[in-house]
Scaffold this active site. Structure first.
Site, PDB file in Angstrom:
ATOM      1  CD  GLN A  24      -3.194  -0.631   0.183  1.00 33.12           C
ATOM      2  OE1 GLN A  24      -3.155   0.564   0.024  1.00 33.12           O
ATOM      3  NE2 GLN A  24      -3.708  -1.474  -0.385  1.00 33.12           N
ATOM      4  CG  ASP A  25       1.400   3.916  -2.702  1.00 30.22           C
ATOM      5  OD1 ASP A  25       1.998   3.393  -3.581  1.00 30.22           O
ATOM      6  OD2 ASP A  25       0.294   4.739  -3.001  1.00 30.22           O
ATOM      7  CB  ALA A  26       4.775   1.133   2.980  1.00 37.35           C
TER       8      ALA A  26
END
Lengths: 347, 607
Positions: free
Chosen positions: B222-224
């Site tokens: 998730q876009d980490a």
């Protein structure tokens, strides 16, 4: 075993059914698309749908934006297209405005000349002569029909009166029932039965027409149903319409929530919206009403009339900081343990 | 409508007359401008449907150059281009000789502009000087915008503005209220013509990172973003945060004024000796002093708020109030610089700049130039990072799932180009529309192959933890990353108990006031819906503004306890028959406010 499981899901004493119903309708409401996609030919094309329709129902609007009536025919004639077509002619509302292409007034001779549109006349299945005689009958004027042209002698040369007659004639109804709107024929795919869809909601007039099955007529106009059949029927229409509108956008809300909202709206024998002028504005508690819109109005009223708040609702108890009479807050200790032993001693 | 309706002419917004043949009028003005009869700064816009003409010659209009088309042909001929190349003429020559003209936003509406010379039709009036000039500043300085989805490109334009870098060369002399300074800013390997022309390479705002498109044990879901600790320790994303605190000696009516000094222990609101210990004799903190939250930066005493108090009990000593500037909660750092000067109102003005080191940590935000943003979730020791055959360890691991759905192919192309550029030791041009995308890919692939790399940028990689070779080959390249100024250390806040508002006794709101998070109406409804009545009461009363109030049994009014006579008193009927009731303080305020309107609310209470 199964019965026990089932009982778990039943509403329990003190459950906040109203709040849950409101949340269950409110949350999907945020996801609804304002203008949804329509398929050609489906009736949703002509009726308001989605959020605007929900708002309309819940606010108890007197007249729906797009009234629709489903007219089923008597069993004997329901399978015949010709009979259904005949019914359309009987019911379908045709106004002079919709068939006239052009109007000329001759003030010098006191005459009005109407030129009818061939297309509209054929669509409405009327004749120029028929229209002319209808005008003579309704208004008592001398008329002359020629081709698609009708000449009417109004019998006066006063321009004001001629103009007034013109307006009256143009607003008159040539055939069908006032308030029935345009009528279309549909066929049920399963039973092959023909039925009619009208874009009006005057079911009070339509229901008496011979050939109409009075047991199956239904409309989306809540107030029309209320006037003819009473609150119980109106309640069902509200719940059905809510369910139908949500279904169109594939939003699943349990029927019981919608039924509860409909119940609340109709509980007093008439139809009340949920807003400030309806349910919320008629709450028993001063504080609860003041907490929701028009604070000053309710406080002033309470001061002038010396209202008493019995603190039975949820909002007012949250406001003062008392335990809310919902869920775990509904039960109270009937008797203390010490007192229980006292009773035993007396005996 | 009348066929030849008169057309009004407005000069800089003022109606100056009527013309009968607007088309001719407009074309005459334009010709005059092109031939130099009138100033080239004049723009004319003809609103045909509304029948008016706007002529603008005033300031503040954004204008853009276009090449003029005459008789279906661009006036910028091959001949002139040759002359330009040989430096016989310059751009101003084109402008003066009616080859190029500047249009403002209004006149653009009358123009039909072709992108390129080959698109010209008889209808076109102008052609773009260069097709890349259709973009604004931020987009034209980023590479390959034509290969990205427009939604991501719009995000990029915002991120560029939020990036930390060398924001000003004189940052040392400035007292910005907030400043972010990147330690080792780099010029991007992949840049554009506009980037170089705008001279941004002299104050860049990002770094070229080795990026592998790989997951890492779920840490970059998730876009980490997963960072290499070795890279962080070598300066990736490391920056300084400057913050300025200001105070001045104000003057008040009546001859009183503030004084900058260490407040005396007698001052109202004196915090205690050790809070002032870092101040020097003039009441101002010394440079290079370590400061923590709660430390006083500027000692100041002000006259009391109300007049009577200033006399003091004896009348000898002037009573004062402590009005010092304190370092805000959650902040630490070093005093970087102190400036003492005079304000325009001739009062003493002090500015103190606090500096603090911001090493990237979990929760800091990074973004590439393609709208691919991410928050650091893990900083991995280099030995645990995946590594390639040749021993290269990426600086950053980007989750491959963040690419396909966002359609940021430009990111991949930049990685490939960056890698090719690094290998060859030169800059790569990524100007929009300058070359065909496939040609570019082939060119970079060729450069990589010449140096023994895979032409698609893929690498054989090994897991740093297990040492096992990955089955798949991993796309690895060099992309330019910006560290954005959203950092956890400036945002995080905790509270369990704390300050309350004076009026309502409810907890305060907002980070600056040590506030709590609001348990709002909809949250209230969830507890009601669940039936958790006692939990609701705890949240809304016990943990908020609970008070105990004495209610008179006779009149239903609120009474009080008289500490002298030691009895409960009802101000209305003087009785002392009371019930103690627990209620929300906000409700008590409501009752008081209703009473102030001459309405008597009464409470009937049960025992």
């Amino acid at each position: 075993m199964a019965k026990e499981e089932k009982n778990k899901f039943r509403v329990q004493y003190g459950e906040a059914v109203g709040t849950v119903a409101a949340q269950s309708l409110g949350e999907p409401g945020t996801q609804m698309i304002l203008r949804s996609f329509h398929y050609a030919g489906v009736e949703s094309t002509i009726s308001t749908s989605g959020l605007p329709r929900i708002v309309e129902l819940v606010d108890a609007k007197k007249k729906p934006t797009t009234p629709i009536t489903y007219i089923y025919l008597d069993k004997g004639i329901a399978k015949s297209f010709d009979k259904a077509d005949e019914m359309v002619r009987k019911i379908s509302e045709v106004t002079m405005n919709s068939v006239v292409r052009r109007v000329d007034e001759n003030f010098a001779k006191g005459k009005i000349r109407l030129i009818l549109s061939s297309q509209e006349v054929e669509a409405a299945r009327i004749t120029t002569k028929g229209v002319a005689s209808k005008i003579s009958k309704d208004f008592g004027f001398e008329t002359k029909a020629d081709g698609r042209t009708i000449e009417i002698s109004v019998g006066t040369r006063d321009p004001k009166k001629v103009r007034a007659e013109r307006v009256r004639i143009m607003n008159s109804i040539i055939s069908g029932i006032e308030g029935a709107g345009k009528v279309m024929i549909r066929q049920d795919e399963q039973t092959k039965e023909f039925y009619l869809i009208a874009s009006g909601s005057d079911i009070e007039s339509i229901i008496d027409i011979p050939g109409v099955d009075s047991t199956r007529i239904i409309t989306n106009d809540v107030f029309a149903v209320y006037r003819l059949f009473g609150v119980e029927a109106a309640r069902n229409v509200i719940a059905d319409e809510l369910a139908k509108t949500l279904n169109e956008q594939k939003i699943g809300v349990n029927r019981r929530h919608l039924a509860l909202i409909a119940d609340a709206m109709t509980a007093r024998g008439n139809i009340k919206g949920v807003g400030r002028h309806g349910l919320s504005g008629e709450k028993g508690s001063v504080l609860a009403r003041a907490a929701y819109e028009e604070t000053v109005k309710h406080l002033v009223h309470a001061a002038v009339y010396g209202e008493i708040d019995h603190m039975n609702g949820v909002t007012e108890n949250v406001l003062v900081g008392k335990q809310v009479p919902v869920g775990t807050g509904t039960v109270k200790l009937a008797i203390k343990k010490e007192d229980l032993s006292k009773i035993g001693k007396k005996k | 409508m009348v066929k030849n309706e008169a057309t009004h002419v407005y000069l800089n917004g003022r109606d100056i007359g009527i013309v009968e043949d607007p088309a001719k009028f407009v074309s005459e003005i334009r010709n005059a401008r092109r031939t130099g009869v009138i100033s080239g700064e004049v723009n004319v816009a003809h609103y045909g449907k509304q029948h008016y003409i706007n002529i603008n010659s005033d300031r503040g209009r954004v204008r853009k150059p276009y090449v003029i088309i005459e008789n279906g042909k661009s006036k910028l001929t091959q001949e002139i281009i040759e002359k330009l190349k040989n430096k016989e003429i310059n751009f101003n020559y084109l402008f003066r000789n009616g080859i190029v003209e500047y249009l403002d936003a209004e006149e653009e509406e009358n123009a039909l502009v072709a992108f390129e010379e080959k698109d010209i039709t008889p209808k076109h009036t102008h052609v773009e000087v260069d097709i890349a000039s259709i973009f604004g500043f931020t987009v034209s300085t980023s590479p390959y915008p034509e290969h990205n989805s427009i939604a991501r490109q719009a995000m990029l334009a915002n991120f560029i503005k939020q990036s930390q870098g060398l924001y000003a060369i004189n940052f040392n002399q400035r007292f910005d209220s907030r400043g972010y300074l990147l330690f080792y800013p780099q010029v991007p390997i992949v840049n554009t013509v506009s980037y170089r022309k705008a001279n941004i390479q002299k104050h860049p705002s990002g770094q070229n990172l080795v990026v592998a498109l790989s997951t890492y044990y779920g840490y970059n879901m998730q876009d980490a973003v997963v960072l290499n600790r070795a890279s962080v320790e070598r300066g990736v994303g490391r920056s300084l945060f400057y913050k300025t605190y200001t105070d001045e000696e104000r003057r008040y009516p009546g001859g009183q004024r503030d004084r900058l000094k260490i407040p005396p222990a007698t001052a109202e609101g004196y915090m205690g000796e050790h809070f002032y210990s870092k101040l020097s004799d003039d009441g101002i903190i010394e440079p290079e002093m370590d400061v923590e939250e709660g430390d006083v930066l500027i000692g100041k005493v002000s006259p009391p708020r109300f007049l009577e108090e200033s006399m003091g009990p004896s009348g000898i000593e002037e009573k004062v109030r402590d009005d010092s500037t304190v370092l805000k909660t959650g902040e630490t750092g070093v005093v970087d610089s102190v400036m003492v000067t005079e304000s325009p109102g001739a009062t003493k003005l002090v500015k103190i700049r606090i500096r603090s080191l911001r090493v990237p940590e979990n929760g800091d935000k990074f973004a590439s130039r393609h709208g691919q943003k991410g928050v650091t979730s893990l900083i991995v020791p280099p030995e645990d990072m995946p590594f390639t055959d040749s021993g290269i360890i990426p600086d950053l691991l980007l989750n491959p799932h963040s690419v396909p759905s966002r359609m940021t192919f430009g990111h991949l192309l930049e990685e490939l180009a960056g890698k090719a550029g690094s290998v060859k030791g030169r800059m790569i041009d990524g100007t929009a529309f300058a070359e065909d995308g496939l040609d570019r890919m082939d060119a970079y692939g060729k450069m990589l192959e010449e140096s023994g790399f895979d032409k698609y940028g893929e690498e054989e990689m090994y897991d740093g933890i297990t040492g096992m070779k990955f089955k798949a080959r991993i796309f690895t390249g060099v992309a330019y990353y910006n560290r954005l100024y959203h950092m956890v250390s400036n945002k995080m806040q905790v509270r369990s108990r704390g300050k309350v508002q004076i009026l309502t006794h409810q907890p305060t709101e907002g980070k600056a006031r040590q506030g709590a998070l609001r348990f709002g109406e909809m949250e209230r409804d969830t507890l009601i819906g669940y039936g958790a009545s006692l939990l609701l009461k705890e949240r809304l009363l016990d943990q908020s503004d609970k008070t105990n109030v004495l209610v008179c049994k006779q009149c239903g009014n609120i009474g009080y306890y008289d500490h002298v006579k030691r009895v409960n008193v009802c101000p209305i009927d003087k009785s002392s028959d009371f019930v103690e009731v627990e209620m929300s303080y906000a409700f008590k305020v409501l009752l008081d406010e209703i009473k102030s309107l001459h309405i008597m609310p009464r409470m009937k209470v049960n025992e």
